[in-house]
Design a protein around this motif. Structure first.
Motif, PDB file in Angstrom:
ATOM      1  N   MET A   1      30.621  -5.485 -27.985  1.00 58.01           N
ATOM      2  CA  MET A   1      31.922  -6.035 -27.304  1.00 58.01           C
ATOM      3  C   MET A   1      32.937  -4.622 -27.279  1.00 58.01           C
ATOM      4  SD  MET A   1      33.533  -9.463 -27.458  1.00 58.01           S
ATOM      5  CE  MET A   1      32.764 -10.909 -27.698  1.00 58.01           C
ATOM      6  N   ALA A   2      33.314  -4.531 -25.918  1.00 64.03           N
ATOM      7  CA  ALA A   2      34.320  -3.347 -26.000  1.00 64.03           C
ATOM      8  C   ALA A   2      35.936  -3.907 -26.055  1.00 64.03           C
ATOM      9  CB  ALA A   2      34.109  -2.960 -24.382  1.00 64.03           C
ATOM     10  N   THR A   3      36.564  -2.810 -26.515  1.00 59.50           N
ATOM     11  CA  THR A   3      38.037  -3.396 -26.819  1.00 59.50           C
ATOM     12  C   THR A   3      38.891  -2.606 -25.700  1.00 59.50           C
ATOM     13  OG1 THR A   3      37.836  -3.195 -29.145  1.00 59.50           O
ATOM     14  CG2 THR A   3      40.155  -3.023 -28.318  1.00 59.50           C
ATOM     15  N   HIS A   4      39.366  -3.514 -25.095  1.00 49.09           N
ATOM     16  CA  HIS A   4      40.452  -3.171 -23.907  1.00 49.09           C
ATOM     17  C   HIS A   4      42.015  -3.361 -24.133  1.00 49.09           C
ATOM     18  CE1 HIS A   4      37.238  -3.365 -20.967  1.00 49.09           C
ATOM     19  NE2 HIS A   4      36.646  -3.907 -21.664  1.00 49.09           N
ATOM     20  N   ILE A   5      42.876  -2.500 -23.523  1.00 48.07           N
ATOM     21  CA  ILE A   5      44.359  -2.621 -23.564  1.00 48.07           C
ATOM     22  C   ILE A   5      44.632  -3.092 -22.143  1.00 48.07           C
ATOM     23  CG2 ILE A   5      46.254  -1.419 -24.105  1.00 48.07           C
ATOM     24  CD1 ILE A   5      44.546  -1.306 -26.464  1.00 48.07           C
ATOM     25  N   VAL A   6      45.532  -4.211 -22.300  1.00 47.81           N
ATOM     26  CA  VAL A   6      45.472  -4.636 -21.022  1.00 47.81           C
ATOM     27  C   VAL A   6      47.420  -4.371 -21.001  1.00 47.81           C
ATOM     28  CG1 VAL A   6      45.919  -6.724 -19.608  1.00 47.81           C
ATOM     29  CG2 VAL A   6      43.790  -6.281 -20.988  1.00 47.81           C
ATOM     30  N   ASP A  27      47.523 -20.820 -20.943  1.00 45.94           N
ATOM     31  CA  ASP A  27      46.325 -20.845 -19.864  1.00 45.94           C
ATOM     32  C   ASP A  27      45.782 -19.669 -19.579  1.00 45.94           C
ATOM     33  OD1 ASP A  27      47.509 -23.684 -19.518  1.00 45.94           O
ATOM     34  OD2 ASP A  27      48.451 -23.072 -17.660  1.00 45.94           O
ATOM     35  N   ALA A  28      46.466 -18.561 -19.654  1.00 48.03           N
ATOM     36  CA  ALA A  28      45.681 -17.366 -19.434  1.00 48.03           C
ATOM     37  C   ALA A  28      44.800 -17.086 -20.621  1.00 48.03           C
ATOM     38  CB  ALA A  28      46.446 -16.219 -19.429  1.00 48.03           C
ATOM     39  N   PHE A  29      45.033 -17.339 -22.016  1.00 49.52           N
ATOM     40  CA  PHE A  29      44.305 -17.207 -23.140  1.00 49.52           C
ATOM     41  C   PHE A  29      43.061 -18.089 -22.844  1.00 49.52           C
ATOM     42  CE2 PHE A  29      47.472 -14.646 -26.215  1.00 49.52           C
ATOM     43  CZ  PHE A  29      47.800 -13.991 -25.342  1.00 49.52           C
ATOM     44  N   ALA A  30      43.245 -19.294 -22.519  1.00 49.76           N
ATOM     45  CA  ALA A  30      42.267 -20.273 -22.471  1.00 49.76           C
ATOM     46  C   ALA A  30      41.202 -19.616 -21.507  1.00 49.76           C
ATOM     47  CB  ALA A  30      42.831 -21.395 -22.205  1.00 49.76           C
ATOM     48  N   ALA A  31      41.548 -18.985 -20.359  1.00 54.06           N
ATOM     49  CA  ALA A  31      40.683 -18.702 -19.382  1.00 54.06           C
ATOM     50  C   ALA A  31      39.859 -17.425 -19.810  1.00 54.06           C
ATOM     51  CB  ALA A  31      41.634 -18.345 -18.119  1.00 54.06           C
ATOM     52  N   GLY A  36      34.382 -15.287 -22.709  1.00 49.81           N
ATOM     53  CA  GLY A  36      33.961 -14.574 -23.555  1.00 49.81           C
ATOM     54  C   GLY A  36      34.838 -13.644 -24.281  1.00 49.81           C
ATOM     55  N   ILE A  37      36.094 -13.483 -23.832  1.00 46.29           N
ATOM     56  CA  ILE A  37      37.091 -12.691 -24.260  1.00 46.29           C
ATOM     57  C   ILE A  37      37.898 -13.121 -25.445  1.00 46.29           C
ATOM     58  CG2 ILE A  37      39.146 -11.347 -23.208  1.00 46.29           C
ATOM     59  CD1 ILE A  37      37.824 -11.570 -20.455  1.00 46.29           C
ATOM     60  N   THR A  38      38.227 -12.237 -26.179  1.00 42.78           N
ATOM     61  CA  THR A  38      39.178 -12.724 -27.475  1.00 42.78           C
ATOM     62  C   THR A  38      40.317 -11.638 -27.367  1.00 42.78           C
ATOM     63  OG1 THR A  38      37.237 -13.183 -28.756  1.00 42.78           O
ATOM     64  CG2 THR A  38      39.221 -12.925 -30.086  1.00 42.78           C
ATOM     65  N   VAL A  39      41.532 -12.416 -27.024  1.00 49.69           N
ATOM     66  CA  VAL A  39      42.581 -11.818 -27.106  1.00 49.69           C
ATOM     67  C   VAL A  39      43.085 -11.480 -28.659  1.00 49.69           C
ATOM     68  CG1 VAL A  39      45.150 -11.638 -26.517  1.00 49.69           C
ATOM     69  CG2 VAL A  39      43.595 -12.499 -24.864  1.00 49.69           C
ATOM     70  N   LYS A  40      43.127 -10.182 -29.351  1.00 55.35           N
ATOM     71  CA  LYS A  40      43.264 -10.016 -30.531  1.00 55.35           C
ATOM     72  C   LYS A  40      44.864  -9.987 -30.816  1.00 55.35           C
ATOM     73  CE  LYS A  40      40.611  -6.962 -32.501  1.00 55.35           C
ATOM     74  NZ  LYS A  40      39.903  -5.563 -32.475  1.00 55.35           N
ATOM     75  N   VAL A  54      45.646  -6.552 -26.514  1.00 63.32           N
ATOM     76  CA  VAL A  54      44.636  -5.807 -26.998  1.00 63.32           C
ATOM     77  C   VAL A  54      43.573  -6.963 -27.252  1.00 63.32           C
ATOM     78  CG1 VAL A  54      43.395  -4.706 -28.941  1.00 63.32           C
ATOM     79  CG2 VAL A  54      45.724  -4.325 -28.518  1.00 63.32           C
ATOM     80  N   ALA A  55      42.329  -6.974 -26.271  1.00 60.24           N
ATOM     81  CA  ALA A  55      41.306  -8.073 -26.201  1.00 60.24           C
ATOM     82  C   ALA A  55      39.977  -7.218 -26.282  1.00 60.24           C
ATOM     83  CB  ALA A  55      41.461  -8.633 -24.899  1.00 60.24           C
ATOM     84  N   ASP A  56      39.128  -8.026 -27.014  1.00 59.17           N
ATOM     85  CA  ASP A  56      37.578  -7.615 -26.915  1.00 59.17           C
ATOM     86  C   ASP A  56      37.029  -8.406 -26.043  1.00 59.17           C
ATOM     87  OD1 ASP A  56      37.878  -6.106 -29.027  1.00 59.17           O
ATOM     88  OD2 ASP A  56      37.415  -7.549 -30.556  1.00 59.17           O
TER      89      ASP A  56
END
Length: 95
Positions: A1-6, A27-31, A36-40, A54-56
Motif C-alpha cells: 500500500m502506498a501512503t498518499h497525502i490528500v 460518505d467520502a470515507f465510505a467510498a 480499498g483506501i484507508t483514511v488514516k 493521510v490515506a493508504d
C-alpha cells in the motif's frame, strides 16, 4: 500500500453547504473503503488548504478514482500526492 497525502479545498458550493460537511465526510470515507483506501488521519486546516488527509491506497489508480469521485460532487477539490509513478490511469478516464 502506498501512503498518499490528500490536500482538499472546499468549493464555493461546499462552503455554502458547510453544515453538510460531516455527512459528506462520512460518505467520502465510505467510498474510499469500497476502493480499498484507508483514511488514516484527517485534519481541518487554516491557510492554503481546508483539509489534509493521510490515506493508504492499494494503487495510484484507486486513489485517483476516489479523488475524482469526491471532486465530482462539486463540494471539494482534492489533490492526491503520492509516490512519483507514471500516471497510467489518466488514459482510462472517461472524459
Amino acid at each position: 500500500m502506498a501512503t498518499h497525502i490528500v490536500l482538499i479545498n472546499y468549493t464555493d458550493q461546499g462552503m455554502r453547504n458547510v453544515k453538510q460537511i460531516p455527512k459528506q465526510r462520512k460518505d467520502a470515507f465510505a467510498a474510499a473503503e469500497k476502493l480499498g483506501i484507508t483514511v488514516k488521519e484527517a485534519y481541518m486546516t487554516m491557510g492554503g488548504f481546508d483539509v489534509v488527509l493521510v490515506a493508504d491506497s492499494p494503487s495510484d489508480e484507486a486513489m485517483a478514482a476516489w479523488s475524482l469521485s469526491v471532486g465530482l460532487r462539486a463540494t471539494s477539490a482534492p489533490n492526491a500526492c503520492g509516490p512519483s509513478r507514471p500516471m497510467r490511469w489518466i488514459k482510462s478516464l472517461p472524459v
